[in-house]
Motif scaffolding. Structure first.
Motif, PDB file in Angstrom:
ATOM      1  N   ILE A  49       0.920  -1.255   0.019  1.00  0.00           N
ATOM      2  CA  ILE A  49      -0.049   0.280  -0.107  1.00  0.00           C
ATOM      3  C   ILE A  49       1.002   0.892   0.100  1.00  0.00           C
ATOM      4  O   ILE A  49       0.483   2.257  -0.762  1.00  0.00           O
ATOM      5  N   LEU A  76       1.037   4.053  -2.780  1.00  0.00           N
ATOM      6  CA  LEU A  76       0.601   5.823  -2.342  1.00  0.00           C
ATOM      7  C   LEU A  76       2.280   6.602  -3.302  1.00  0.00           C
ATOM      8  O   LEU A  76       1.935   8.233  -3.457  1.00  0.00           O
ATOM      9  N   GLU A  78      -4.832  13.726   0.260  1.00  0.00           N
ATOM     10  CA  GLU A  78      -5.157  12.248  -0.321  1.00  0.00           C
ATOM     11  C   GLU A  78      -4.231  11.546   0.820  1.00  0.00           C
ATOM     12  O   GLU A  78      -4.185  10.517   1.053  1.00  0.00           O
ATOM     13  N   ALA A 104      -5.166   8.905   2.945  1.00  0.00           N
ATOM     14  CA  ALA A 104      -4.627   7.200   2.502  1.00  0.00           C
ATOM     15  C   ALA A 104      -3.913   6.429   3.178  1.00  0.00           C
ATOM     16  O   ALA A 104      -3.966   5.360   4.298  1.00  0.00           O
ATOM     17  N   ILE A 148      -6.502   5.315   6.655  1.00  0.00           N
ATOM     18  CA  ILE A 148      -6.956   4.140   5.989  1.00  0.00           C
ATOM     19  C   ILE A 148      -5.886   2.792   5.863  1.00  0.00           C
ATOM     20  O   ILE A 148      -6.054   1.944   6.329  1.00  0.00           O
ATOM     21  N   THR A 149      -4.623   3.407   5.849  1.00  0.00           N
ATOM     22  CA  THR A 149      -3.430   2.411   5.816  1.00  0.00           C
ATOM     23  C   THR A 149      -2.801   2.125   6.874  1.00  0.00           C
ATOM     24  O   THR A 149      -3.386   0.986   7.559  1.00  0.00           O
TER      25      THR A 149
END
Length: 102
Positions: free
Chosen positions: A30, A34, A74, A78, A81-82
């Motif tokens: 992930i 990104l 973003e 992100a 969420i990761t």
């Protein structure tokens, strides 16, 4: 910047965007995905600034600044969420995070 150098900036931007896209498609981590997305956004910023320098009527620097602000937002969302996905699944491998409910 003279018009002679515009093609070099566009070539560099296309190269950066292609590398970022390849990273997003190929990698399964992930964090690395990104980083690929951020590389693609930076390629777009380079395009905007290059075109703005070529034609002073365009406001490329303002668009580039807007893209940078969106990229920061973003990245923050992100990464949050990761962290939650890592907390839940105990991995950052995208192949193992394939279900919405466990």
């Amino acid at each position: 910047m003279e018009n002679n150098y515009l093609s070099y900036y566009l070539l560099l931007s296309a190269l950066l965007f292609s590398i970022g896209l390849a990273i997003v498609i190929v990698k399964r981590n992930i964090i690395v995905v990104l980083m690929g997305i951020e590389l693609m956004l930076n390629a777009v910023n380079l395009n905007l600034v290059a075109f703005s320098k070529n034609d002073p009527n365009l406001q490329g620097q303002m668009f580039a600044l807007f893209v940078m602000v969106v990229a920061v937002c973003e990245a923050v969302v992100a990464l949050a969420i990761t962290l939650k996905a890592f907390e839940h699944f105990k991995t950052v491998n995208l192949d193992r995070i394939n279900e919405l409910k466990k």
